[in-house]
Design an enzyme around this catalytic site. Structure first.
Site, PDB file in Angstrom:
ATOM      1  N   GLY A 297      30.822  15.836 -11.749  1.00  0.00           N
ATOM      2  CA  GLY A 297      30.292  15.523  -9.399  1.00  0.00           C
ATOM      3  C   GLY A 297      30.577  13.679  -9.410  1.00  0.00           C
ATOM      4  N   GLY A 298      31.052  12.601 -10.237  1.00  0.00           N
ATOM      5  CA  GLY A 298      31.249  12.019  -9.582  1.00  0.00           C
ATOM      6  C   GLY A 298      30.291  11.292  -9.545  1.00  0.00           C
ATOM      7  N   SER A 382      33.966  15.245 -16.668  1.00  0.00           N
ATOM      8  CA  SER A 382      34.493  15.166 -15.875  1.00  0.00           C
ATOM      9  C   SER A 382      32.950  13.638 -15.653  1.00  0.00           C
ATOM     10  CB  SER A 382      33.867  15.254 -14.318  1.00  0.00           C
ATOM     11  OG  SER A 382      34.179  14.026 -13.028  1.00  0.00           O
TER      12      SER A 382
END
Length: 743
Positions: A297-298, A382
């Protein structure tokens, strides 16, 4: 199922790490707002009285022949591995709210002989008490797993027993039955009471550090005070803890919608983890392998409680203990402003420090939940994959895990440095009206004030010319602080100072960048306008050089050729090629490395995404590997996981859990049909040998059928890129010095 819940699930699937000010999110969420949703949680909550203690049962295991297909009938059972006389076994089943199982349970012999959950326990006995269908008082019914038949034995004989398991699998937003509860006492974290479902024992919202609020905001995670949850207190583990505070990113959701999206309410008081286990051991048997998941989620959004990370199928099919955790994000997790605020007052790298604190908790306590603290695999997608890079770079974490699975880490982008991280923090301090050195001022602001201030700060930061190269989904990153992390990962691989002993599996999806292309180019670009649009949106000559290379030629007959070419080139630039480079470097350092590309995913061709994120229809975009990894395609009611999606998920789960158990994704072929190796019975896994990385650049291609290994497939274009374009980690590394390519 309400349409809004399907739409929301599509957002989860397609947006594993949406960029700041995302233009993807806006149209989806505008449709989401217009729907009349019934967003609620009807779960029965709270602790039940007189719940049994796992230590008193002395070995309780949830057995399920789980093909992760929603339409396949399931016949879950509970194994009580401690031998008891018949009546005592019956009493334990009753205590659990169940009955002794029927000897006619479909697939019973196969289940016992192939269970990955209690393989060691099953090997110790051939016979098990089942329901006494004869009604006799001196002779009772036992099932023989070798013959598959029942026999009558004296009821005073001590045998393990099989109970029914009547609880359904957990699904979000339904009446999940949490009444079948059980207590576990840990060595250092107190007693926690969770509950059982079809696939797993669930212990939710367990704190692993003190609440990082007040004077502990922006500080290292502090070890818990043992007395807070000890002293014979029974603590509630039936609800997820708070999700860490989110950076809004244009997600204009109501608080109710946020709660449903995340699976929990938001708060800074969020340093919790969740334990999902299929087996509570007897204290003498060896524990199961443990997989600790760090969500993506960055470093700005999402939580361990997101339904896409529902691990029940991974736990029961894989026979592993899964731990998911929450960690501080955005400014709350990456606050630092040296030299104005020295590290003695604000150490920085809090997100990584939180993850290490959670791993320390696992080391100290996971054996109580049936896990083996010496066999821990960390994995994440991610920003979770980026976190794997951070943990591979932090020496204080090296002894806390054995294996690493890094999914879709944009490994081209280097770690941050104090100047870069401090600039964002300083801009946030200015927006708060605090002096750059006034830590107390920032600690006394409300959560909402800090969230608003960092949103303004990011807008200013991204407008500065020197930050043009920065991808907006990668502003917040682990920092080379010379304390926790001593150098960028690329430099650590060159010098062999990362965790070389860890077995590494890493890779990407086939079309990673496709998820981000509509953010940059929301509309089709005419071929004649290619250079002008690239210059307008991405003022970087390297980008244009890459697009016009011999390997990414546009096709005049394709009306969307510019975006399609940009997607392919960006996927190779940020993922495929730098993973190849790092694999080569790690192999030189004698690390065991396995590299993959996923050629299938959930949400790319399915009805959940089709028509919503059109650019990814037919592609395997960033985030499309999350559902196959967890087998969570049926996490919401009305959404199923069947056919090719179930088959693909079985393959991913079998490879990942085999790697978690052995450091090698290939099942033990010699095990054959034994109960030690379920993956060996999956032909999609057993029939293809996945080699370690070597000079031939072997890459495993995950597909629904005919997964295969390709060699040297991308070498030419990756070498061209390295020579003519250069990678971001070479040009923008923390030291500012050019990093040579690996040989």
């Amino acid at each position: 199922m309400p349409t809004g819940k399907i739409l929301l699930l599509a957002i989860w699937f397609a947006a594993a790490a949406l960029p700041y000010s995302s233009t993807i999110a806006s149209p989806l969420l505008s449709r989401f707002h217009s729907l009349n949703l019934n967003i609620s949680s009807a779960d029965v909550t709270g602790l039940v009285n007189n719940a049994p203690a796992a230590k008193d049962i002395s070995g309780i295991h949830l057995l399920l022949d789980n093909d992760v297909d929603s339409q396949t009938p399931k016949y879950p059972l509970i194994l009580l591995s401690k031998p008891r006389v018949y009546n005592d076994s019956q009493s334990i089943c009753t205590l659990l709210g169940e009955n002794l199982a029927s000897n006619s349970t479909p697939g019973l012999q196969q289940l016992l002989n192939t269970t990955p959950v209690a393989a060691t326990e099953v090997k110790g006995s051939n016979r098990y008490w089942v329901n006494n269908d004869t009604g006799g008082s001196t002779k009772c019914t036992a099932f023989d797993r070798k013959t598959g038949h029942t026999l009558q034995l004296s009821c005073s004989v001590k045998l393990p027993a099989l109970c029914t398991n009547s609880i359904a699998r957990t699904q979000v937003g339904t009446n999940n039955d949490k009444s079948k509860q059980i207590k576990v006492t840990t060595p250092k974290a107190g007693t926690w009471q969770g509950y059982r479902d079809q696939n797993q024992f669930r212990f939710l919202g367990i704190p692993y550090a003190e609440s990082p609020i007040g004077k502990l905001r922006f500080q290292k995670p502090m070890r818990l005070n043992p007395s807070k949850y000890g002293n014979n207190k029974v603590n509630d583990a039936t609800e997820y803890g708070f999700a860490c505070t989110q950076l809004p990113l244009g997600f204009n959701l109501t608080s109710e919608q946020w709660d449903f999206f995340l699976g929990a309410k938001q708060s800074e008081d969020c340093l919790h983890l969740n334990v999902f286990t299929p087996s509570l051991k007897d204290g003498r048997s060896k524990g199961l392998s443990v997989m600790v998941y760090v969500h993506g989620g960055g470093y700005t959004v999402f939580a361990s409680s997101d339904p896409v990370f529902e691990p029940g199928n991974l736990v029961s099919r894989g026979g592993v203990v899964v731990v998911t955790l929450d960690y501080r994000m955005s400014t709350f997790g990456l606050f630092e402003n040296t030299p104005a605020i020295p590290r003695s007052k604000a150490p920085g790298n809090l997100a990584t420090r939180d993850q290490i604190a959670a791993l320390q908790w696992v080391r100290d306590n996971i054996a109580a939940f049936g896990g083996d603290p010496s066999q821990v695999t960390i994995f994440g997608e991610s920003a979770g994959g980026w976190s794997m890079r951070g943990l591979l770079s932090a020496p204080s974490a090296f002894g806390l895990y054995r294996n690493v699975i890094s999914q879709s880490d944009p490994i081209d982008i280097p770690l941050s440095n104090p100047k870069f991280a401090g600039e964002i923090t300083n801009l946030t301090m200015q927006s708060l009206g605090c002096k750059s050195s006034d830590l107390a001022c920032a600690q006394n602001k409300t959560t909402d004030e800090i969230t608003a201030a960092q949103t303004k700060a990011l807008d200013v930061f991204l407008r500065q010319p020197e930050n043009v190269w920065v991808q907006t989904a990668a502003i917040f990153r682990p920092c080379v602080d010379k304390s926790l992390i001593h150098a960028d990962f690329a430099e650590l691989v060159r010098t062999g100072k990362y965790n070389r002993k860890a077995n590494i599996m890493w890779g990407s999806t086939r079309d990673e960048a496709g998820a981000f292309v509509p953010t940059i180019f929301p509309d089709v670009i005419p071929l004649a306008d290619e250079d002008a649009e690239l210059a307008k949106r991405i003022p970087d000559n390297r980008t244009r050089g890459l697009i016009h290379s011999p390997y990414y030629k546009t096709n005049a007959s394709d009306p969307d050729t510019v975006r399609n070419t940009f997607s392919a080139a960006s996927t190779d630039y940020y993922w495929t090629c730098p993973i190849q480079v790092m694999s080569r470097g790690a192999a030189v350092q004698k690390s065991n490395v396995y590299t993959y590309i996923m050629d299938h995913g959930r949400g790319t061709d399915g009805a959940l995404v089709k028509g919503l994120v059109n650019f990814c229809t037919g592609r395997v975009c960033h985030g499309d590997d999350n559902i196959p990894t967890f087998g969570s395609g049926d996490a919401l009611p009305g959404v199923e996981q069947t056919g090719d999606d179930a088959r693909f998920s079985r393959q991913v789960i079998d490879r990942f859990t085999t790697f978690a158990k052995t450091g090698n994704p290939n099942p033990n072929r010699k095990a054959g049909g034994s109960n030690l190796d379920v993956a060996s019975q999956n032909p999609d896994v057993a029939n293809v040998q996945w080699p370690k990385y070597d000079k031939s650049n072997p890459v495993f291609l995950f597909n629904v059928t005919n997964s295969t290994v390709v060699r040297n497939a991308d070498v030419a274009k990756c070498r061209w890129t390295a020579k003519n374009i250069k990678f971001d980690y070479q040009l923008y590394g923390p030291t500012g010095k050019f990093v040579p390519i690996f040989p």
